[in-house]
Motif scaffolding. Structure first.
Motif, PDB file in Angstrom:
ATOM      1  N   TRP A 150      12.386  10.539  11.067  1.00 11.72           N
ATOM      2  CA  TRP A 150      12.171  11.550  10.038  1.00 11.72           C
ATOM      3  C   TRP A 150      11.046  11.185   9.059  1.00 11.72           C
ATOM      4  CZ3 TRP A 150      14.062  16.328   9.960  1.00 11.72           C
ATOM      5  CH2 TRP A 150      15.140  16.603  10.797  1.00 11.72           C
ATOM      6  N   LEU A 151      10.370  10.069   9.320  1.00 10.39           N
ATOM      7  CA  LEU A 151       9.345   9.611   8.377  1.00 10.39           C
ATOM      8  C   LEU A 151       8.233  10.632   8.187  1.00 10.39           C
ATOM      9  CD1 LEU A 151       8.261   7.359   6.572  1.00 10.39           C
ATOM     10  CD2 LEU A 151       7.130   6.387   8.601  1.00 10.39           C
ATOM     11  N   TRP A 152       7.679  11.139   9.262  1.00 11.98           N
ATOM     12  CA  TRP A 152       6.562  12.081   9.128  1.00 11.98           C
ATOM     13  C   TRP A 152       6.990  13.447   8.603  1.00 11.98           C
ATOM     14  CZ3 TRP A 152       1.713  11.122   8.525  1.00 11.98           C
ATOM     15  CH2 TRP A 152       1.180   9.930   9.011  1.00 11.98           C
ATOM     16  N   PRO A 153       8.089  14.034   9.092  1.00 12.71           N
ATOM     17  CA  PRO A 153       8.541  15.288   8.461  1.00 12.71           C
ATOM     18  C   PRO A 153       8.767  15.149   6.962  1.00 12.71           C
ATOM     19  CG  PRO A 153       9.691  14.960  10.538  1.00 12.71           C
ATOM     20  CD  PRO A 153       8.916  13.701  10.280  1.00 12.71           C
ATOM     21  N   MET A 154       9.300  14.001   6.551  1.00 17.09           N
ATOM     22  CA  MET A 154       9.537  13.792   5.125  1.00 17.09           C
ATOM     23  C   MET A 154       8.227  13.588   4.372  1.00 17.09           C
ATOM     24  SD  MET A 154      12.987  11.442   5.126  1.00 17.09           S
ATOM     25  CE  MET A 154      14.572  12.163   5.583  1.00 17.09           C
ATOM     26  N   THR A 167      -3.935  13.137   1.675  1.00 16.89           N
ATOM     27  CA  THR A 167      -4.407  12.370   2.833  1.00 16.89           C
ATOM     28  C   THR A 167      -4.101  10.879   2.662  1.00 16.89           C
ATOM     29  OG1 THR A 167      -6.605  12.209   1.815  1.00 16.89           O
ATOM     30  CG2 THR A 167      -6.231  14.021   3.353  1.00 16.89           C
ATOM     31  N   VAL A 168      -4.106  10.398   1.423  1.00 21.08           N
ATOM     32  CA  VAL A 168      -3.757   8.998   1.162  1.00 21.08           C
ATOM     33  C   VAL A 168      -2.299   8.749   1.520  1.00 21.08           C
ATOM     34  CG1 VAL A 168      -3.612   7.199  -0.600  1.00 21.08           C
ATOM     35  CG2 VAL A 168      -5.501   8.841  -0.645  1.00 21.08           C
ATOM     36  N   THR A 169      -1.429   9.701   1.176  1.00 21.82           N
ATOM     37  CA  THR A 169      -0.016   9.592   1.550  1.00 21.82           C
ATOM     38  C   THR A 169       0.144   9.454   3.056  1.00 21.82           C
ATOM     39  OG1 THR A 169       0.699  10.876  -0.378  1.00 21.82           O
ATOM     40  CG2 THR A 169       2.210  10.788   1.492  1.00 21.82           C
ATOM     41  N   TYR A 170      -0.587  10.264   3.811  1.00 25.78           N
ATOM     42  CA  TYR A 170      -0.494  10.210   5.269  1.00 25.78           C
ATOM     43  C   TYR A 170      -1.054   8.902   5.821  1.00 25.78           C
ATOM     44  CZ  TYR A 170       0.201  15.221   4.543  1.00 25.78           C
ATOM     45  OH  TYR A 170       0.656  16.445   4.112  1.00 25.78           O
ATOM     46  N   LEU A 171      -2.130   8.405   5.230  1.00 26.05           N
ATOM     47  CA  LEU A 171      -2.743   7.164   5.716  1.00 26.05           C
ATOM     48  C   LEU A 171      -1.802   5.970   5.557  1.00 26.05           C
ATOM     49  CD1 LEU A 171      -6.445   7.475   4.472  1.00 26.05           C
ATOM     50  CD2 LEU A 171      -5.657   7.421   6.843  1.00 26.05           C
ATOM     51  N   VAL A 172      -1.196   5.824   4.372  1.00 23.63           N
ATOM     52  CA  VAL A 172      -0.309   4.671   4.163  1.00 23.63           C
ATOM     53  C   VAL A 172       0.969   4.808   4.984  1.00 23.63           C
ATOM     54  CG1 VAL A 172      -1.241   4.157   1.882  1.00 23.63           C
ATOM     55  CG2 VAL A 172       0.726   5.694   2.078  1.00 23.63           C
ATOM     56  N   THR A 173       1.377   6.044   5.281  1.00 23.61           N
ATOM     57  CA  THR A 173       2.543   6.246   6.135  1.00 23.61           C
ATOM     58  C   THR A 173       2.248   5.814   7.565  1.00 23.61           C
ATOM     59  OG1 THR A 173       3.275   8.114   4.772  1.00 23.61           O
ATOM     60  CG2 THR A 173       4.188   7.974   6.995  1.00 23.61           C
ATOM     61  N   ALA A 174       1.026   6.043   8.033  1.00 23.73           N
ATOM     62  CA  ALA A 174       0.661   5.736   9.410  1.00 23.73           C
ATOM     63  C   ALA A 174       0.716   4.246   9.718  1.00 23.73           C
ATOM     64  CB  ALA A 174      -0.744   6.271   9.703  1.00 23.73           C
ATOM     65  N   PHE A 175       0.587   3.396   8.714  1.00 23.41           N
ATOM     66  CA  PHE A 175       0.552   1.950   8.943  1.00 23.41           C
ATOM     67  C   PHE A 175       1.938   1.305   8.954  1.00 23.41           C
ATOM     68  CE2 PHE A 175      -3.837   2.599   7.507  1.00 23.41           C
ATOM     69  CZ  PHE A 175      -4.521   1.853   8.462  1.00 23.41           C
ATOM     70  N   LEU A 176       2.982   2.070   8.668  1.00 26.51           N
ATOM     71  CA  LEU A 176       4.319   1.491   8.591  1.00 26.51           C
ATOM     72  C   LEU A 176       4.883   1.197   9.977  1.00 26.51           C
ATOM     73  CD1 LEU A 176       6.119   3.537   5.798  1.00 26.51           C
ATOM     74  CD2 LEU A 176       4.884   1.391   5.594  1.00 26.51           C
ATOM     75  N   LYS A 177       5.616   0.094  10.070  1.00 24.66           N
ATOM     76  CA  LYS A 177       6.357  -0.257  11.280  1.00 24.66           C
ATOM     77  C   LYS A 177       7.827  -0.398  10.894  1.00 24.66           C
ATOM     78  CE  LYS A 177       2.465  -2.708  13.395  1.00 24.66           C
ATOM     79  NZ  LYS A 177       1.985  -4.001  13.954  1.00 24.66           N
ATOM     80  N   ILE A 178       8.661   0.474  11.456  1.00 27.27           N
ATOM     81  CA  ILE A 178      10.060   0.564  11.050  1.00 27.27           C
ATOM     82  C   ILE A 178      10.955   0.467  12.276  1.00 27.27           C
ATOM     83  CG2 ILE A 178      11.784   2.027   9.914  1.00 27.27           C
ATOM     84  CD1 ILE A 178       9.499   3.322   8.369  1.00 27.27           C
ATOM     85  N   MET A 187       0.835  -1.204   0.000  1.00 26.63           N
ATOM     86  CA  MET A 187       0.000   0.000   0.000  1.00 26.63           C
ATOM     87  C   MET A 187       0.869   1.253   0.000  1.00 26.63           C
ATOM     88  SD  MET A 187      -3.143  -1.018  -0.116  1.00 26.63           S
ATOM     89  CE  MET A 187      -4.106   0.368   0.450  1.00 26.63           C
ATOM     90  N   PHE A 188       1.950   1.208   0.782  1.00 28.26           N
ATOM     91  CA  PHE A 188       2.856   2.360   0.842  1.00 28.26           C
ATOM     92  C   PHE A 188       3.556   2.570  -0.495  1.00 28.26           C
ATOM     93  CE2 PHE A 188       7.014   4.275   1.713  1.00 28.26           C
ATOM     94  CZ  PHE A 188       6.637   5.399   2.433  1.00 28.26           C
ATOM     95  N   ILE A 189       4.071   1.497  -1.075  1.00 30.58           N
ATOM     96  CA  ILE A 189       4.808   1.600  -2.341  1.00 30.58           C
ATOM     97  C   ILE A 189       3.917   2.121  -3.457  1.00 30.58           C
ATOM     98  CG2 ILE A 189       6.004   0.269  -4.124  1.00 30.58           C
ATOM     99  CD1 ILE A 189       6.974  -1.586  -1.854  1.00 30.58           C
ATOM    100  N   LEU A 190       2.669   1.667  -3.488  1.00 26.54           N
ATOM    101  CA  LEU A 190       1.773   2.019  -4.586  1.00 26.54           C
ATOM    102  C   LEU A 190       1.095   3.373  -4.398  1.00 26.54           C
ATOM    103  CD1 LEU A 190       0.069  -1.445  -5.207  1.00 26.54           C
ATOM    104  CD2 LEU A 190       1.693  -0.301  -6.718  1.00 26.54           C
ATOM    105  N   LEU A 191       0.885   3.803  -3.146  1.00 25.23           N
ATOM    106  CA  LEU A 191       0.030   4.977  -2.920  1.00 25.23           C
ATOM    107  C   LEU A 191       0.740   6.175  -2.293  1.00 25.23           C
ATOM    108  CD1 LEU A 191      -3.204   3.181  -1.609  1.00 25.23           C
ATOM    109  CD2 LEU A 191      -2.726   4.046  -3.916  1.00 25.23           C
ATOM    110  N   PHE A 192       1.951   5.995  -1.756  1.00 21.64           N
ATOM    111  CA  PHE A 192       2.631   7.136  -1.143  1.00 21.64           C
ATOM    112  C   PHE A 192       2.841   8.256  -2.150  1.00 21.64           C
ATOM    113  CE2 PHE A 192       6.515   9.466   0.020  1.00 21.64           C
ATOM    114  CZ  PHE A 192       6.233   9.819   1.328  1.00 21.64           C
TER     115      PHE A 192
END
Length: 429
Positions: free
Chosen positions: A302-306, A405-416, A235-240
């Motif tokens: 730095w994920l969210w600032p980026m 908003t889609v960019t923010y949603l897929v970012t929120a699901f990441l575990k790093i 989801m992140f790769i396709l929608l970020f």
């Protein structure tokens, strides 16, 4: 121990340049060319977005490049093919079948460029030792960026200046420009025929057949889908990059479109300066600062600032579409700002591709993730121009902001892993 007859300084910079140029040509030069030849925005984005397809298919085609012939053979052959494709574009631009002819040769250019990219990446690993690979990574990045500046900056300005010389003969001017680039690539091919080393490991592998190749491709896909957190990663790769996928081609068309169509009406010379030079410097600096930031705090910090920085271009183009500044300085500042934000934000995306691809099959998995990235850009670009023509530039750019908003949603699901990306001395603190 391998002994090389040629210094890497003789071939690494020029190989990086020739590797970066085809993508710039098919993704940017084609857009400007077709706009000047009178094609509609919908047709431009639809036709040119399909040119991403060879890069989408790289994971399928890369085993053939890896296992058939040598990397050196592929590099040299593809440079000849790139030169032939550029010559074909130059030849067909002034003809009555200019659209069909140029699209065919742009397709050929895209295919040759994707194959060249696969072969060059492998050749660096064979032609340089471990220390040299690390040392020349920065050099490769610099000359890849110079190819971008040369393609969407210098060449667009050259085409514009030729139009002045030849009294606004747009097809003839672009044709001459492409003939010149054809000569450049043939010169690069001649140079690399002499300068490229012949690593001892760069040999044809024995016992390779069709079954072996397809088994390797199937194994790549099977291990990829079995990775942990694969759904969130896909989801992140396709929608970020959803906002960028809509914006990338339309933003260039907006800069050169006439004022009565809602654009800024930049000439080719002005566009080459704004987007091809100032903008290219902005995205390079953004990427450099992004890499420095991630190395100190890690990707997770730095994920969210980026992610927020990555959506900055949408705001800038909404401002430009309403303000419609006539000052070239103001336009340059805006484009520099949005490209800096883009480069800074894209660092998170590219680092995550590396993070997700870790493991035994990291090379093939990274290639597959990169292909999915190209697929997302291709699919979004297919209808971006038609959407813009329906909505107008201002409403289209507002829609792009909403898509953030889609960019923010897929970012929120990441575990790093918090330590990923940090320097070793920072990890011990």
């Amino acid at each position: 121990m391998k002994i090389f007859k040629r210094s890497p300084w003789l071939w690494v910079p020029t190989l990086a340049f020739s590797d970066g140029f085809p993508l710039v040509a098919v993704m940017t030069l084609s857009v400007i060319l077709y706009k000047q030849l009178g094609l509609s925005n919908a047709a431009i984005t639809f036709y040119t977005s399909w040119l991403y397809l060879p890069w989408v298919l790289k994971p399928v085609w890369s085993p053939f490049v890896d296992l058939i012939k040598t990397k050196r053979w592929w590099v040299l052959t593809m440079e000849v093919l790139v030169g032939a494709a550029l010559g074909g574009i130059a030849f067909t631009i002034p003809t009555a079948f200019w659209l069909q002819g140029t699209l065919f040769f742009f397709w050929l250019l895209a295919f040759a460029g994707a194959c060249h990219c696969i072969a060059a990446d492998g050749f660096y690993m064979l032609g340089l030792d471990g220390h040299q690979q690390a040392w020349f990574m920065g050099i490769r990045s610099v000359f890849d960026r110079l190819a971008t500046i040369f393609g969407q900056g210098v060449l667009v300005m050259v085409a514009g200046n030729l139009q002045v010389v030849f009294r606004n003969s747009i097809p003839y001017s672009w044709s001459l420009m492409f003939y010149g680039v054809t000569g450049l690539f043939l010169a690069l091919w001649l140079w690399h025929s002499y300068a490229l080393p012949r690593p001892t490991e760069d040999v044809v592998r024995p016992g390779i057949n069709t079954h072996t190749i397809w088994r390797e491709i199937a194994n790549t896909f099977r291990t990829f889908v079995r990775k942990e957190q694969v759904v969130g990663a896909l989801m992140f790769i396709l929608l970020f990059r959803l906002p960028e996928g809509l914006l990338s081609k339309v933003s260039a068309l907006f800069l050169i479109d006439s004022g009565h169509n809602g654009g800024l009406g930049l000439s080719p010379q002005e566009y080459g300066l704004v987007q091809g030079t100032v903008g290219a410097i902005g995205v390079a600096l953004g990427g450099i600062f992004g890499g420095i930031a991630a190395s100190h705090g890690g990707l997770r910090k730095w994920l969210w600032p980026m992610a927020f920085a990555f959506t900055l271009p949408s705001l800038v183009y909404v401002f430009l579409s309403y303000a419609l500044p006539s000052s070239l300085l103001a336009i340059n500042l805006c484009v520099f700002l949005e490209q800096f934000g883009y480069g800074f934000g894209l660092t998170a995306y590219m680092l995550y591709l590396i993070y997700f691809s870790r493991g035994e099959f990291r090379t093939s998995h990274y290639a597959l993730a990169s292909a999915l990235m190209s697929l997302s850009m291709m699919l979004l670009g297919l209808f971006a121009g038609a959407l813009q023509e329906t909505m107008g530039y201002r409403h289209f750019f507002i829609l792009v902001i909403l898509c953030c908003t889609v960019t923010y949603l897929v970012t929120a699901f990441l575990k790093i892993d918090p330590q990923f990306g940090k320097r070793e001395d920072d990890e011990t603190e």
